[in-house]
Design a protein around this motif. Structure first.
Motif, PDB file in Angstrom:
ATOM      1  N   VAL A  45       0.874  -1.174   0.000  1.00  0.00           N
ATOM      2  CA  VAL A  45       0.000   0.000   0.000  1.00  0.00           C
ATOM      3  C   VAL A  45       0.913   1.225   0.000  1.00  0.00           C
ATOM      4  CG1 VAL A  45      -1.813   1.249   1.201  1.00  0.00           C
ATOM      5  CG2 VAL A  45      -1.767  -1.242   1.279  1.00  0.00           C
ATOM      6  N   ASN A  46       1.045   1.841  -1.157  1.00  0.00           N
ATOM      7  CA  ASN A  46       2.043   2.902  -1.314  1.00  0.00           C
ATOM      8  C   ASN A  46       1.549   4.270  -0.867  1.00  0.00           C
ATOM      9  OD1 ASN A  46       3.835   1.053  -2.354  1.00  0.00           O
ATOM     10  ND2 ASN A  46       3.147   1.390  -4.470  1.00  0.00           N
ATOM     11  N   ASP A  47       0.253   4.485  -0.948  1.00  0.00           N
ATOM     12  CA  ASP A  47      -0.277   5.782  -0.529  1.00  0.00           C
ATOM     13  C   ASP A  47      -1.760   5.644  -0.232  1.00  0.00           C
ATOM     14  OD1 ASP A  47      -0.033   8.499   0.078  1.00  0.00           O
ATOM     15  OD2 ASP A  47      -0.852   9.071  -1.868  1.00  0.00           O
ATOM     16  N   VAL A  48      -2.223   6.402   0.745  1.00  0.00           N
ATOM     17  CA  VAL A  48      -3.654   6.430   1.085  1.00  0.00           C
ATOM     18  C   VAL A  48      -4.060   7.881   1.304  1.00  0.00           C
ATOM     19  CG1 VAL A  48      -5.423   5.677   2.721  1.00  0.00           C
ATOM     20  CG2 VAL A  48      -3.513   4.170   2.222  1.00  0.00           C
ATOM     21  N   ARG A  49      -5.184   8.259   0.689  1.00  0.00           N
ATOM     22  CA  ARG A  49      -5.733   9.603   0.921  1.00  0.00           C
ATOM     23  C   ARG A  49      -7.185   9.429   1.320  1.00  0.00           C
ATOM     24  NH1 ARG A  49      -2.315  13.886   0.563  1.00  0.00           N
ATOM     25  NH2 ARG A  49      -3.766  15.227  -0.528  1.00  0.00           N
ATOM     26  N   GLN A  50      -7.608  10.168   2.319  1.00  0.00           N
ATOM     27  CA  GLN A  50      -9.014  10.070   2.717  1.00  0.00           C
ATOM     28  C   GLN A  50      -9.770  11.352   2.387  1.00  0.00           C
ATOM     29  OE1 GLN A  50     -10.019   8.722   6.691  1.00  0.00           O
ATOM     30  NE2 GLN A  50     -12.090   9.502   6.469  1.00  0.00           N
ATOM     31  N   GLY A  51     -10.961  11.165   1.876  1.00  0.00           N
ATOM     32  CA  GLY A  51     -11.821  12.302   1.579  1.00  0.00           C
ATOM     33  C   GLY A  51     -13.227  12.049   2.068  1.00  0.00           C
ATOM     34  N   LYS A  52     -14.143  12.930   1.648  1.00  0.00           N
ATOM     35  CA  LYS A  52     -15.543  12.814   2.058  1.00  0.00           C
ATOM     36  C   LYS A  52     -16.407  12.605   0.831  1.00  0.00           C
ATOM     37  CE  LYS A  52     -15.313  16.851   4.036  1.00  0.00           C
ATOM     38  NZ  LYS A  52     -15.617  18.108   4.712  1.00  0.00           N
ATOM     39  N   VAL A  53     -17.512  11.923   1.014  1.00  0.00           N
ATOM     40  CA  VAL A  53     -18.508  11.841  -0.045  1.00  0.00           C
ATOM     41  C   VAL A  53     -19.845  12.279   0.555  1.00  0.00           C
ATOM     42  CG1 VAL A  53     -18.702   9.368   0.387  1.00  0.00           C
ATOM     43  CG2 VAL A  53     -19.681  10.309  -1.668  1.00  0.00           C
ATOM     44  N   ILE A  54     -20.510  13.182  -0.138  1.00  0.00           N
ATOM     45  CA  ILE A  54     -21.797  13.688   0.340  1.00  0.00           C
ATOM     46  C   ILE A  54     -22.858  13.343  -0.696  1.00  0.00           C
ATOM     47  CG2 ILE A  54     -23.080  15.762   1.000  1.00  0.00           C
ATOM     48  CD1 ILE A  54     -20.406  16.971   1.861  1.00  0.00           C
TER      49      ILE A  54
END
Lengths: 79, 79
Positions: free
Chosen positions: B33-42
């Protein structure tokens, strides 16, 4: 390989963040917003080229860590 | 009409939640797992049938409330 996991509250689970957004939109003058639900999106950059293996690994990640499967649904998409 | 807004941190903005997830996945034995980004979904349920009007309203909602456009990007999708 890029992958994307959407995590949303199951239907019927109370979503106070969504309700707060809905209320705030109403206060800002946006009419006609009947419902708002908020979830998470997690974008992962994975090593390797095997889509099937990636999907299996992502499913296990969701079950073990990313989602609380009691109250959340998840959707996996390998891009 | 259903619509969906994805809100993610802009490239280059530090994402401590994503880093925490990446670290936890590594600790659970998920390699590669080289990179993880977290965001939001509405997810929004809107009244009316006018897609163009809905998209314009959603753009305004993002600019005014949903996204912090200094550090976040948003993507609108009317379903």
């Amino acid at each position: 390989m890029k992958a994307r996991v959407d995590i949303t509250l199951k239907n019927g689970v109370l979503d106070p963040q969504g309700k707060a957004i809905q209320h705030a939109l109403g206060a800002l003058g946006f009419d006609g917003v009947n419902d708002v639900r908020q979830g998470k999106v997690i974008e992962l950059q994975l090593a390797g080229d095997d889509r099937a293996a990636a999907e299996a690994a992502l499913k296990e990640m969701c079950e073990k860590l990313l989602a609380n499967t009691v109250i959340e649904d998840y959707r996996i998409k390998v891009l």
